[in-house]
Design an enzyme around this catalytic site. Sequence first.
Site, PDB file in Angstrom:
ATOM      1  N   CYS A  63       0.264  -1.233  25.986  1.00  0.00           N
ATOM      2  CA  CYS A  63      -1.015  -0.864  26.610  1.00  0.00           C
ATOM      3  C   CYS A  63      -1.717   0.229  25.796  1.00  0.00           C
ATOM      4  CB  CYS A  63      -0.769  -0.389  28.041  1.00  0.00           C
ATOM      5  SG  CYS A  63      -2.307   0.007  28.907  1.00  0.00           S
ATOM      6  N   CYS A  66      -1.527   6.973  29.509  1.00  0.00           N
ATOM      7  CA  CYS A  66      -1.033   7.590  30.751  1.00  0.00           C
ATOM      8  C   CYS A  66       0.329   8.254  30.487  1.00  0.00           C
ATOM      9  CB  CYS A  66      -0.915   6.536  31.842  1.00  0.00           C
ATOM     10  SG  CYS A  66      -2.402   5.506  31.957  1.00  0.00           S
ATOM     11  N   CYS A 122       3.733   6.720  31.722  1.00  0.00           N
ATOM     12  CA  CYS A 122       3.984   5.281  31.683  1.00  0.00           C
ATOM     13  C   CYS A 122       4.759   4.815  30.448  1.00  0.00           C
ATOM     14  CB  CYS A 122       2.668   4.525  31.785  1.00  0.00           C
ATOM     15  SG  CYS A 122       2.911   2.747  31.944  1.00  0.00           S
ATOM     16  N   CYS A 144       2.747  -8.444  44.240  1.00  0.00           N
ATOM     17  CA  CYS A 144       1.860  -7.589  43.450  1.00  0.00           C
ATOM     18  C   CYS A 144       2.118  -7.849  41.970  1.00  0.00           C
ATOM     19  CB  CYS A 144       2.141  -6.120  43.733  1.00  0.00           C
ATOM     20  SG  CYS A 144       2.151  -5.724  45.481  1.00  0.00           S
ATOM     21  N   CYS A 156      -1.759  -9.318  45.347  1.00  0.00           N
ATOM     22  CA  CYS A 156      -2.311  -8.067  44.828  1.00  0.00           C
ATOM     23  C   CYS A 156      -2.234  -8.150  43.309  1.00  0.00           C
ATOM     24  CB  CYS A 156      -1.511  -6.869  45.327  1.00  0.00           C
ATOM     25  SG  CYS A 156      -2.140  -5.294  44.707  1.00  0.00           S
ATOM     26  N   CYS A 202      -6.099  -1.029  47.105  1.00  0.00           N
ATOM     27  CA  CYS A 202      -4.800  -0.350  47.101  1.00  0.00           C
ATOM     28  C   CYS A 202      -4.949   0.782  46.088  1.00  0.00           C
ATOM     29  CB  CYS A 202      -3.709  -1.324  46.674  1.00  0.00           C
ATOM     30  SG  CYS A 202      -2.116  -0.537  46.362  1.00  0.00           S
ATOM     31  N   ARG A 237       2.541   3.429  51.231  1.00  0.00           N
ATOM     32  CA  ARG A 237       3.702   2.804  50.576  1.00  0.00           C
ATOM     33  C   ARG A 237       4.562   3.825  49.857  1.00  0.00           C
ATOM     34  NH1 ARG A 237       1.388  -1.150  47.728  1.00  0.00           N
ATOM     35  NH2 ARG A 237       1.232  -2.120  49.761  1.00  0.00           N
TER      36      ARG A 237
HETATM   37  N1  SAM Z   1      -2.343  -0.943  33.995  1.00  0.00           N
HETATM   38  C1  SAM Z   1      -2.707  -0.935  35.345  1.00  0.00           C
HETATM   39  C2  SAM Z   1      -3.218   0.408  35.796  1.00  0.00           C
HETATM   40  O1  SAM Z   1      -2.901   1.414  35.201  1.00  0.00           O
HETATM   41  O2  SAM Z   1      -3.929   0.430  36.803  1.00  0.00           O
HETATM   42  C3  SAM Z   1      -1.589  -1.361  36.273  1.00  0.00           C
HETATM   43  C4  SAM Z   1      -0.180  -0.942  36.092  1.00  0.00           C
HETATM   44  S1  SAM Z   1       0.205   0.769  36.300  1.00  0.00           S
HETATM   45  C5  SAM Z   1       1.854   0.750  35.745  1.00  0.00           C
HETATM   46  C6  SAM Z   1       0.241   1.055  38.054  1.00  0.00           C
HETATM   47  C7  SAM Z   1       0.638   2.414  38.559  1.00  0.00           C
HETATM   48  O3  SAM Z   1       2.034   2.570  38.468  1.00  0.00           O
HETATM   49  C8  SAM Z   1       0.085   3.631  37.869  1.00  0.00           C
HETATM   50  O4  SAM Z   1      -1.221   3.916  38.224  1.00  0.00           O
HETATM   51  C9  SAM Z   1       1.038   4.711  38.363  1.00  0.00           C
HETATM   52  O5  SAM Z   1       0.569   5.271  39.578  1.00  0.00           O
HETATM   53  C10 SAM Z   1       2.329   3.947  38.615  1.00  0.00           C
HETATM   54  N2  SAM Z   1       3.360   4.336  37.643  1.00  0.00           N
HETATM   55  C11 SAM Z   1       3.424   3.960  36.347  1.00  0.00           C
HETATM   56  N3  SAM Z   1       4.486   4.528  35.742  1.00  0.00           N
HETATM   57  C12 SAM Z   1       5.098   5.289  36.678  1.00  0.00           C
HETATM   58  C13 SAM Z   1       6.253   6.151  36.662  1.00  0.00           C
HETATM   59  N4  SAM Z   1       6.953   6.341  35.562  1.00  0.00           N
HETATM   60  N5  SAM Z   1       6.594   6.778  37.802  1.00  0.00           N
HETATM   61  C14 SAM Z   1       5.863   6.591  38.927  1.00  0.00           C
HETATM   62  N6  SAM Z   1       4.776   5.802  38.998  1.00  0.00           N
HETATM   63  C15 SAM Z   1       4.393   5.169  37.892  1.00  0.00           C
HETATM   64 FE1  SF4 Z   2      -1.420   1.069  30.724  1.00  0.00          FE
HETATM   65 FE2  SF4 Z   2       0.664   2.117  31.962  1.00  0.00          FE
HETATM   66 FE3  SF4 Z   2      -1.654   3.394  31.984  1.00  0.00          FE
HETATM   67 FE4  SF4 Z   2      -1.391   1.106  33.393  1.00  0.00          FE
HETATM   68  S1  SF4 Z   2      -0.322   3.033  33.764  1.00  0.00           S
HETATM   69  S2  SF4 Z   2      -3.094   1.705  32.079  1.00  0.00           S
HETATM   70  S3  SF4 Z   2       0.036  -0.003  32.054  1.00  0.00           S
HETATM   71  S4  SF4 Z   2      -0.406   2.980  30.171  1.00  0.00           S
END
Ligand code: SAM
Ligand code: SF4
Length: 342
Positions: A66, A70, A73, A110, A141, A201, A279
Site C-alpha cells: 500500500c 499509516c 500498518c 468485511c 462491508c 463504519c 466493535r
Molecule cells: N486501506 C484501507 C484503509 O486504510 O481504510 C482499509 C484497510 S485498513 C488496514 C483498516 C483499519 O485497520 C485502519 O484504519 C486501522 O484502524 C486498522 N488497523 C490497521 N493496522 C492496525 C494495527 N496494527 N492495529 C490496530 N488496528 C489496525
Molecule cells: Fe494502506 Fe494500511 Fe493505511 Fe489502509 S491502513 S491505507 S492498508 S497503509
Amino acid sequence: MFADTATPVAASAVSLRTDWTRDEIAALFDLPFTELVFRAAEIHRAHHRADQVQLCTLLSIKTGGCPEDCGYCSQSVKADSGVEATKLMDVQAVLQSAAQARDAGSKRFCMGAAWRNPKDRDMPAIIAMVRGVREMGLETCMTLGMLTPVQTDQLVQAGLDYYNHNIDTSPERYDQVITTRSFADRIDTIDRVRAAGINVCSGGIVGMGETRADRVGFVHALATMERHPESVPVNALVPIKGTVLGDMLADTPLAKIDDIEFVRTVAVARITMPLSMVRLSAGREAMSDATQALCFMAGANSIFTGDKLLTAANAGDDADAAMFARLGLRPMTAQEPMRAGK
Ligand code: SAM
Ligand code: SF4
Ligand code: DTB
C-alpha cells in the site's frame, strides 16, 4: 441478569445527540471507572440486547504494497513487516471464504484492500464480490480507501451495506500517524459514502501513544458527525514489528494502552453513540477474557471472529466460543437497530 427480555428501543424513539462538546466527553472519561461503566451499560441495555454480540469476519482481498504510510500498518510499503504484496483475490475464492464465514455463524463479511483508492479496472471484481456475498445472506462491508463519486455509485448499485473508513485518531494527531493523506480526506470519503446511502463504519485505534485528550478528540469527531457511524470499530493497536508504531511500542513497553483506559474509551463511545454497534476490533488476542468482559459490559457488542484479522492474528473461534460460554454471551441474530436510509 442479562437484558434478555429487554426490547431494544426503536431508532425513531431515541433522540441522538450530535452536539457533544469536548469538555462533556472529557468529563465522561474522568468519571470514576465503575460509574462510567454503569452508565454505559444502562445505555447499552436500553438500545441493544446486552447478551448478544454481533460476529463479523474479515478477509484481506488485496494484501500489502500500500502506498500510504499509516504508522500502525503492516501493509504499507514503508513498513518492513515481511508482509508480501498480493494481487486482488479471485471472486470465487472470496465467495468461498464468505461461505465458510457464514457457516461459522458470522453475520457480516468485511473485505479489506490495501489501497489508497481502488482503480476503475478493479471495480467489476469488487462489484461481483459484493453481489455474491449478499446473495449468501451476509451483510457486506468493504474497505478500499478513498472513493470517487462514480465508484461510490457503483458500490451503491451493487448493494453494498457498509463502508469502513476509519478516522483512526483525533484530528490534531492525524498527521503524526499518517502523512500521505489528511484527516479532511478521510472525512470527504465518509461524507460521500453517507450521502450515497451506504451505512458508515468508522472508528480508530487506541494505544498509539496518544494522550487522553486525543482519545477525547477521537470520540468527539465521531459523535459529532451529522449522523453517527452505524458501526464504530475500536481497535487496540496490534504492535507489528517493522511498523513505526509497532517498533516504537517495542522500545517503550510502558506506552502500551492500559486495559482500564481502553474500556473507558469503549464506554464513552457507547454513551455518546447509543445506537451504533461498537466493535471490539483488533487487539483482542492480547486481551484477557476479563478485559473483554468489561468491554462488553461497557457496551461493546460486536467482534471480528476467526484466527486472522487482515495480516495479524485474532483470538480464533475456539477461544471465542469458550469466552462466550464463560460469559454467557451469544451471537447476535437480529438485524441492527439503526440503518441508513434502507
Ligand atoms: N486501506 C484501507 C484503509 O486504510 O481504510 C482499509 C484497510 S485498513 C488496514 C483498516 C483499519 O485497520 C485502519 O484504519 C486501522 O484502524 C486498522 N488497523 C490497521 N493496522 C492496525 C494495527 N496494527 N492495529 C490496530 N488496528 C489496525
Ligand atoms: Fe494502506 Fe494500511 Fe493505511 Fe489502509 S491502513 S491505507 S492498508 S497503509
Ligand atoms: C477495523 O477497524 N479494524 C479491522 C477492519 N476495520 C478492517 C482491521 C484490523 C487490522 C489489524 C491489523 C492487521 O490485521 O494487519
